[in-house]
Motif scaffolding. Structure first.
Motif, mmCIF file in Angstrom:
data_model
loop_
_atom_site.group_PDB
_atom_site.id
_atom_site.type_symbol
_atom_site.label_atom_id
_atom_site.label_comp_id
_atom_site.label_asym_id
_atom_site.label_seq_id
_atom_site.Cartn_x
_atom_site.Cartn_y
_atom_site.Cartn_z
ATOM 1 N N UNK A 53 0.820 -1.216 0.000
ATOM 2 C CA UNK A 53 0.000 0.000 0.000
ATOM 3 C C UNK A 53 0.851 1.261 0.000
ATOM 4 N N UNK A 54 2.035 1.210 0.630
ATOM 5 C CA UNK A 54 2.828 2.431 0.747
ATOM 6 C C UNK A 54 3.327 2.924 -0.602
ATOM 7 N N UNK A 55 3.344 2.075 -1.627
ATOM 8 C CA UNK A 55 3.811 2.506 -2.943
ATOM 9 C C UNK A 55 2.866 3.508 -3.593
ATOM 10 N N UNK A 56 1.603 3.515 -3.173
ATOM 11 C CA UNK A 56 0.632 4.446 -3.770
ATOM 12 C C UNK A 56 0.012 5.363 -2.736
ATOM 13 N N UNK A 57 0.407 5.223 -1.464
ATOM 14 C CA UNK A 57 -0.264 5.985 -0.399
ATOM 15 C C UNK A 57 -0.056 7.483 -0.557
ATOM 16 N N UNK A 58 1.198 7.909 -0.760
ATOM 17 C CA UNK A 58 1.483 9.342 -0.807
ATOM 18 C C UNK A 58 0.857 10.008 -2.028
ATOM 19 N N UNK A 59 0.951 9.439 -3.261
ATOM 20 C CA UNK A 59 0.258 10.089 -4.389
ATOM 21 C C UNK A 59 -1.254 10.207 -4.174
ATOM 22 N N UNK A 60 -1.884 9.179 -3.601
ATOM 23 C CA UNK A 60 -3.321 9.268 -3.319
ATOM 24 C C UNK A 60 -3.586 10.332 -2.269
ATOM 25 N N UNK A 61 -2.752 10.344 -1.212
ATOM 26 C CA UNK A 61 -2.939 11.331 -0.150
ATOM 27 C C UNK A 61 -2.716 12.750 -0.651
ATOM 28 N N UNK A 62 -1.846 12.922 -1.653
ATOM 29 C CA UNK A 62 -1.608 14.267 -2.181
ATOM 30 C C UNK A 62 -2.887 14.867 -2.755
ATOM 31 N N UNK A 63 -3.702 14.042 -3.397
ATOM 32 C CA UNK A 63 -4.977 14.537 -3.942
ATOM 33 C C UNK A 63 -6.000 14.787 -2.827
ATOM 34 N N UNK A 64 -6.012 13.935 -1.810
ATOM 35 C CA UNK A 64 -6.967 14.099 -0.719
ATOM 36 C C UNK A 64 -6.562 15.229 0.220
#
Length: 477
Positions: A131-142
Motif C-alpha cells: 500500500x505504501x507505494x501508492x499511499x502518498x500520491x493518493x494522499x496528495x490529492x486528498x
C-alpha cells in the motif's frame, strides 16, 4: 360535523450518507493542516532551490535534511521506528554530497524514497508495504481540500491573513508599475535589472515543475504521516494445504538442489584450480555458463519459501517441524548456491578484470545470502512478522556499506593492482568512471593515466554549486 384530528405521522429521518471510499479505511487527520501546509511549502521551496537538475551533488543532501526536518515538525509525535527510517533516508542522500558516481547517487535517491515511505506510513506487514507505494500520491490529492478547510478555519478573521494579502497586493503593484517605469526610462530599467533576479528557463522550470509537484507530494506525505492507512488482516482463518500437498513439491526441490550441489561440487568451489585442471574449460565459460543461472535460482527460491510458509499448516508440532525442516533445508542449500555463484564471479574477475557491474552483482549476492540467513532464523520460531522490514533495512545497509567502500575507487584500485601484477588493463573502461576513481588511477604510470584523468575531469567545470560533492572537490586539479 365533527372535526377530524389527524394523528401525527412519523417522519423517517434522512438516511446518513455513507462515507467516501477512502474515508472508510483511511480517515482524514483531525488536526495538523496548518503545520502540514507549512511543511509542504518549505519542502517544495527546498526542492526548487537546492535540487541539482544535472546530476548528483550536495543539493540532494540539503533538500533531504530540510524536508525531513519540515515533515517531523508537521508530525511531531513520530515513533522511534519511523524516526530511524527518516534518518536512514536522510543518510542515503548524504552520499550525493560525498561521491560523484551518478549511478550510485541514483540508487541512493531511489532507496531514500523507500525509506521515506516507510517513515511516513509506518508500514510493517507485507500488505502495508504494498500500500505504501501508492499511499502518498493518493494522499496528495486528498490533502488539498483537507488543508484548505483547515487553513480556512484557522485564518478566518486573522490579522496574519490580512497582512499576507496586503504583502501580495504590494508585490503585484510593484511588478506592474515597476515594469511601466522600466519601459519609460533606461536608467531605471538598468536599476530594475540589477535588483530583479534573472528569469531564465531554469528559474521558470524550478518555480513550476519542481516547486509545485514537490509541494503537493510533501503535503500528501504529511497527510499520510498524521493518519497512516491501515489494512486490517482478514477476519477469516487462512486456508492451508494438507501436508503432502505442499511437502511433495518442496521436498522434490530440496532433493534437486542437493543433487546439483553433489554433482557440481568440484566446479562450484574449485575456482581457478578447477579451471586449470579441466580440459577445454576457460574462465569465461566457468563463470558465464553458470553464474547468472545460479543467481536466478537464488532469487526464484524466495517466493517458493514464502509460498510454503503461507500455505503449510502449522497446527501440530509435527506440521511445524516439517515446515522447519523442508523450508530450512531449502534455505541452507540456497546459501550454498549463493557461495558458489560468488566463487564463480571472483574467478572471472581475477582473470578478466573488475567492473562496477560485477561488484554490484556480487553485492546483491551477498545481500541475498543475508536474506536467506534471516529466513533460517525466522523459520526456527516460525515467526516472520519482522522479516519484510528487515529485508528492506539490510538492503539499505548494503547500499550504505557500498557507498562507504567507494565502489568505483575500489574497482579502479583492483584493476591497477592487477596491472601491476600482470601488465593487463583496460584504460577505455577506466575513463568511463567518475572522479571517485582518481586516487587509485593516480598510481598508474604518467603516460597511461594522463588521458584517463583528462576524460574523467572533462565535465567537472560545467557543474553548478548544487552539484558540488566532496570527491570532485578533492580531486579537481
Amino acid at each position: 360535523m365533527s372535526d377530524h384530528i389527524a394523528s401525527p405521522s412519523v417522519v423517517s429521518p434522512h438516511p446518513v450518507p455513507a462515507p467516501p471510499l477512502f474515508d472508510s479505511f483511511w480517515p482524514k487527520p483531525d488536526t495538523g493542516a496548518p503545520r502540514a501546509l507549512l511543511a509542504a511549502l518549505i519542502s517544495g521551496l527546498a526542492a526548487a532551490v537546492f535540487l541539482p537538475l544535472e546530476g548528483p551533488g550536495i543539493g540532494w543532501t540539503l533538500f533531504g535534511a530540510i524536508t525531513t526536518a519540515a515533515l517531523l515538525f508537521a508530525v511531531r509525535d513520530a515513533g522511534t521506528a519511523r524516526l530511524l527510517w527518516a534518518a536512514t533516508g536522510a543518510l542515503l542522500l548524504t552520499v550525493c554530497a560525498l561521491r560523484s558516481a551518478e549511478w550510485l547517487a541514483a540508487l541512493c535517491v531511489l532507496t531514500s524514497a523507500v525509506a521515506a515511505a516507510l517513515a511516513i506510513t509506518g508500514a510493517r506487514a507485507v500488505r502495508e508495504l504494498v500500500l505504501m507505494t501508492v499511499a502518498v500520491p493518493i494522499a496528495a490529492c486528498r490533502a488539498l481540500p483537507w488543508a484548505a478547510r483547515g487553513m480556512r478555519g484557522r485564518l478566518r478573521g486573522s490579522r496574519a491573513l490580512r497582512m499576507a494579502l496586503s504583502v501580495l497586493v504590494a508585490l503585484a503593484l510593484l511588478l506592474i508599475f515597476g515594469a511601466l517605469f522600466s519601459g519609460a526610462d533606461e536608467n531605471f530599467a538598468r536599476i530594475a535589472d540589477a535588483v530583479m533576479p534573472e528569469l531564465d528557463f531554469e528559474t521558470f522550470f524550478r518555480a513550476t515543475f519542481v516547486f509545485g509537484p514537490f509541494t503537493l507530494l510533501a503535503l500528501g506525505a504529511a497527510f499520510t504521516a498524521l493518519r497512516p492507512p491501515r489494512l486490517d488482516p482478514p477476519a477469516e482463518q487462512r486456508r492451508t494445504l494438507r501436508g503432502p500437498e505442499w511437502a511433495i513439491p518442496i521436498g522434490v526441490l530440496v532433493a534437486l538442489f542437493a543433487l546439483f550441489i553433489v554433482v557440481q561440487a568440484a566446479s562450484l568451489f574449485g575456482g581457478p584450480a578447477h579451471v586449470r585442471d579441466s580440459a577445454g574449460l576457460t574462465f569465461s565459460a566457468y563463470a558465464r555458463s553458470g553464474f547468472w543461472q545460479l543467481t536466478l535460482v537464488t532469487i526464484l527460491t524466495l517466493p517458493v519459501i514464502a509460498a510454503a510458509a503461507r500455505w503449510a499448516p502449522k497446527r501440530t508440532t509435527a506440521e511445524r517441524n516439517l515446515l522447519r525442516g523442508l523450508a530450512g533445508a531449502l534455505a541452507v542449500l540456497t546459501l550454498v548456491i549463493v557461495g558458489s555463484a560468488l566463487a564463480r564471479m571472483v574467478a572471472y574477475q581475477d582473470a578478466y578484470g573488475y567492473t562496477v557491474l560485477r561488484l554490484l552483482v556480487m553485492t546483491c549476492e551477498i545481500w541475498l545470502g543475508v536474506v536467506y540467513a534471516m529466513i533460517i532464523a525466522a523459520g526456527l520460531r516460525l515467526r516472520a512478522h519482522w522479516l519484510p522490514t528487515a529485508v528492506l533495512a539490510t538492503a539499505m545497509g548494503a547500499l550504505l556499506a557500498l557507498a562507504a567502500l567507494n565502489p568505483e575507487g575500489a574497482v579502479a584500485g583492483a584493476n591497477v593492482t592487477r596491472f601491476e601484477q600482470t601488465g593487463k588493463i583496460d584504460p577505455e573502461y577506466l575513463a568511463t568512471l567518475s572522479p571517485d576513481a582518481l586516487p587509485a588511477i593516480d598510481r598508474l604510470p604518467t603516460d597511461l593515466k594522463h588521458s584517463i584523468v583528462a576524460d574523467i575531469n572533462a565535465d567537472a567545470d560545467e557543474l553548478g554549486w548544487r552539484s558540488w560533492n566532496l570527491t570532485t572537490h578533492l580531486t579537481r586539479p
